[in-house]
Enzyme design. Sequence first.
Site, mmCIF file in Angstrom:
data_model
loop_
_atom_site.group_PDB
_atom_site.id
_atom_site.type_symbol
_atom_site.label_atom_id
_atom_site.label_comp_id
_atom_site.label_asym_id
_atom_site.label_seq_id
_atom_site.Cartn_x
_atom_site.Cartn_y
_atom_site.Cartn_z
ATOM 1 N N SER A 18 6.599 31.856 29.038
ATOM 2 C CA SER A 18 6.854 32.408 30.367
ATOM 3 C C SER A 18 5.518 32.600 31.092
ATOM 4 C CB SER A 18 7.570 33.751 30.225
ATOM 5 O OG SER A 18 7.588 34.405 31.468
ATOM 6 N N SER A 24 5.395 34.577 33.829
ATOM 7 C CA SER A 24 5.453 35.890 34.499
ATOM 8 C C SER A 24 4.351 36.842 34.009
ATOM 9 C CB SER A 24 6.825 36.539 34.312
ATOM 10 O OG SER A 24 7.799 35.817 35.023
ATOM 11 N N LYS A 78 20.957 38.108 31.781
ATOM 12 C CA LYS A 78 21.057 38.618 33.158
ATOM 13 C C LYS A 78 22.409 39.267 33.473
ATOM 14 C CE LYS A 78 17.692 35.687 35.525
ATOM 15 N NZ LYS A 78 17.480 34.691 36.583
ATOM 16 N N ASN A 80 18.018 40.665 37.469
ATOM 17 C CA ASN A 80 16.785 40.064 36.933
ATOM 18 C C ASN A 80 15.625 41.054 36.925
ATOM 19 O OD1 ASN A 80 15.978 40.147 39.635
ATOM 20 N ND2 ASN A 80 14.872 38.209 39.493
ATOM 21 N N ASP A 133 16.090 37.364 42.804
ATOM 22 C CA ASP A 133 16.092 35.889 42.835
ATOM 23 C C ASP A 133 16.507 35.350 44.208
ATOM 24 O OD1 ASP A 133 15.160 35.183 40.311
ATOM 25 O OD2 ASP A 133 17.141 35.270 39.392
ATOM 26 N N ALA A 164 21.191 31.207 38.420
ATOM 27 C CA ALA A 164 20.286 30.893 39.526
ATOM 28 C C ALA A 164 21.074 30.399 40.737
ATOM 29 C CB ALA A 164 19.271 29.844 39.075
ATOM 30 N N GLY A 172 10.066 24.857 42.523
ATOM 31 C CA GLY A 172 10.567 26.185 42.181
ATOM 32 C C GLY A 172 9.515 27.261 41.991
HETATM 33 P P1 NAP Z 1 22.247 28.820 33.522
HETATM 34 O O1 NAP Z 1 22.890 30.073 34.004
HETATM 35 O O2 NAP Z 1 22.223 28.517 32.062
HETATM 36 O O3 NAP Z 1 22.954 27.589 34.297
HETATM 37 C C1 NAP Z 1 22.622 26.258 33.999
HETATM 38 C C2 NAP Z 1 23.248 25.337 35.024
HETATM 39 O O4 NAP Z 1 22.806 23.992 34.753
HETATM 40 C C3 NAP Z 1 24.776 25.294 34.961
HETATM 41 O O5 NAP Z 1 25.272 25.050 36.260
HETATM 42 C C4 NAP Z 1 25.017 24.087 34.031
HETATM 43 O O6 NAP Z 1 26.291 23.495 34.205
HETATM 44 C C5 NAP Z 1 23.951 23.149 34.513
HETATM 45 N N1 NAP Z 1 23.549 22.127 33.535
HETATM 46 C C6 NAP Z 1 22.843 22.323 32.392
HETATM 47 N N2 NAP Z 1 22.620 21.134 31.771
HETATM 48 C C7 NAP Z 1 23.194 20.182 32.546
HETATM 49 C C8 NAP Z 1 23.314 18.770 32.435
HETATM 50 N N3 NAP Z 1 22.787 18.086 31.395
HETATM 51 N N4 NAP Z 1 23.981 18.111 33.405
HETATM 52 C C9 NAP Z 1 24.509 18.777 34.460
HETATM 53 N N5 NAP Z 1 24.442 20.118 34.613
HETATM 54 C C10 NAP Z 1 23.781 20.815 33.665
HETATM 55 O O7 NAP Z 1 20.711 28.753 33.968
HETATM 56 P P2 NAP Z 1 20.065 29.362 35.303
HETATM 57 O O8 NAP Z 1 19.446 30.680 35.007
HETATM 58 O O9 NAP Z 1 21.052 29.270 36.394
HETATM 59 O O10 NAP Z 1 18.835 28.352 35.546
HETATM 60 C C11 NAP Z 1 19.045 27.029 36.006
HETATM 61 C C12 NAP Z 1 17.696 26.363 36.282
HETATM 62 O O11 NAP Z 1 17.013 27.057 37.316
HETATM 63 C C13 NAP Z 1 16.758 26.368 35.078
HETATM 64 O O12 NAP Z 1 16.068 25.128 35.027
HETATM 65 C C14 NAP Z 1 15.773 27.481 35.392
HETATM 66 O O13 NAP Z 1 14.501 27.234 34.829
HETATM 67 C C15 NAP Z 1 15.704 27.406 36.903
HETATM 68 N N6 NAP Z 1 15.375 28.713 37.496
HETATM 69 C C16 NAP Z 1 14.269 28.801 38.278
HETATM 70 C C17 NAP Z 1 13.954 29.993 38.887
HETATM 71 C C18 NAP Z 1 12.744 30.065 39.754
HETATM 72 O O14 NAP Z 1 12.308 31.179 40.046
HETATM 73 N N7 NAP Z 1 12.200 28.961 40.202
HETATM 74 C C19 NAP Z 1 14.757 31.128 38.690
HETATM 75 C C20 NAP Z 1 15.886 31.020 37.881
HETATM 76 C C21 NAP Z 1 16.182 29.793 37.276
HETATM 77 P P3 NAP Z 1 27.598 24.051 33.388
HETATM 78 O O15 NAP Z 1 28.071 25.246 34.159
HETATM 79 O O16 NAP Z 1 28.532 22.929 33.423
HETATM 80 O O17 NAP Z 1 27.105 24.403 32.007
#
Ligand code: NAP
Length: 279
Positions: free
Chosen positions: A15, A17, A66, A87, A102, A131, A245
Amino acid sequence: MTSRVGIIGYPLGHSISPAFQQAAFDELEIDARYETWATPPEELAARVESLRAEDMLGANVTVPHKQAIMPLLDEILPVADSIGAVNTIINREGFLIGANTDAAGFTRSLEQEARFATVRKRALIVGAGGAARAVAFGLAWEGVSELVIVNRTPERASELARDVSEATAAETRGGGLDDIGGSDGVDLIVNCTSMGMAGGPDPEGIPPVEGLLKRGVLVCDLVYNPQQTPLLALARERGARVLGGIGMLVYQGAAAFEFWTDREPPEDIMYSVALKALM
Ligand code: NAP
């Protein structure tokens, strides 16, 4: 007494952070230490209890906690309640408050870095996890007129679309990844999946939005490692504007810092340390 704050998640991997939050405390000469608290689910309740101590400012919370952490807190602020995820935790004399920074982090990044005016724009969100929920509500609160949410698991997208349209004025619909077809003419595309993330389940993956990548569209990827994701590389090639991001990460962290300290966060320092930590 040195104050403490940290990040709760599992596994935590690398991380960034801790690096940019510690830099902020040091810059403002606040006697505080930002720690890394890898916490498996069975230890989550004890970890939350430990936050009530006098030296604790609070915590950041990341995957997979979360949502699970919400019932363990004393109060959930309305933004986090709508999004359905926390978060950031703030310790006020043993009373634990759950917040979500977020959504504000994302919309701040849109305005600050891409100068994107959200009001009356049409947006497509790919993903329906934690997210995506923050981004969807953030965009709706900032006045998008139309929001399409698509996800590998269509039911999750439909549920998020329903939650957003019940709580805001945005016209919202949800569906599966093959429902992107009707989204021609969107102004903004946001990848909220882990596709394209280094070390993730599909590091070379690109959400199936190729047909929408063109001049006049802003394409955002929440993935910040790598900074240039496969989606952003393709979008750039097609003449679209792109936003990674890292800004969202820094601005959500800056908002958390402000909750903990009541001080204005040194965002420039946080941003440059985050960039360095990524390299
Ligand atoms: P999460 O709750 O685990 O959700 C993951 C999402 O990705 C779900 O919609 C999932 O679909 C989809 N997914 C995963 N693998 C996939 C694949 N192979 N093909 C298609 N869809 C796929 O995770 P999250 O916290 O929302 O985070 C999602 C992304 O955002 C991560 O990469 C994270 O690093 C990034 N993020 C960035 C920030 C930032 O500050 N920049 C903040 C938070 C998150 P299903 O519902 O079908 O499983």
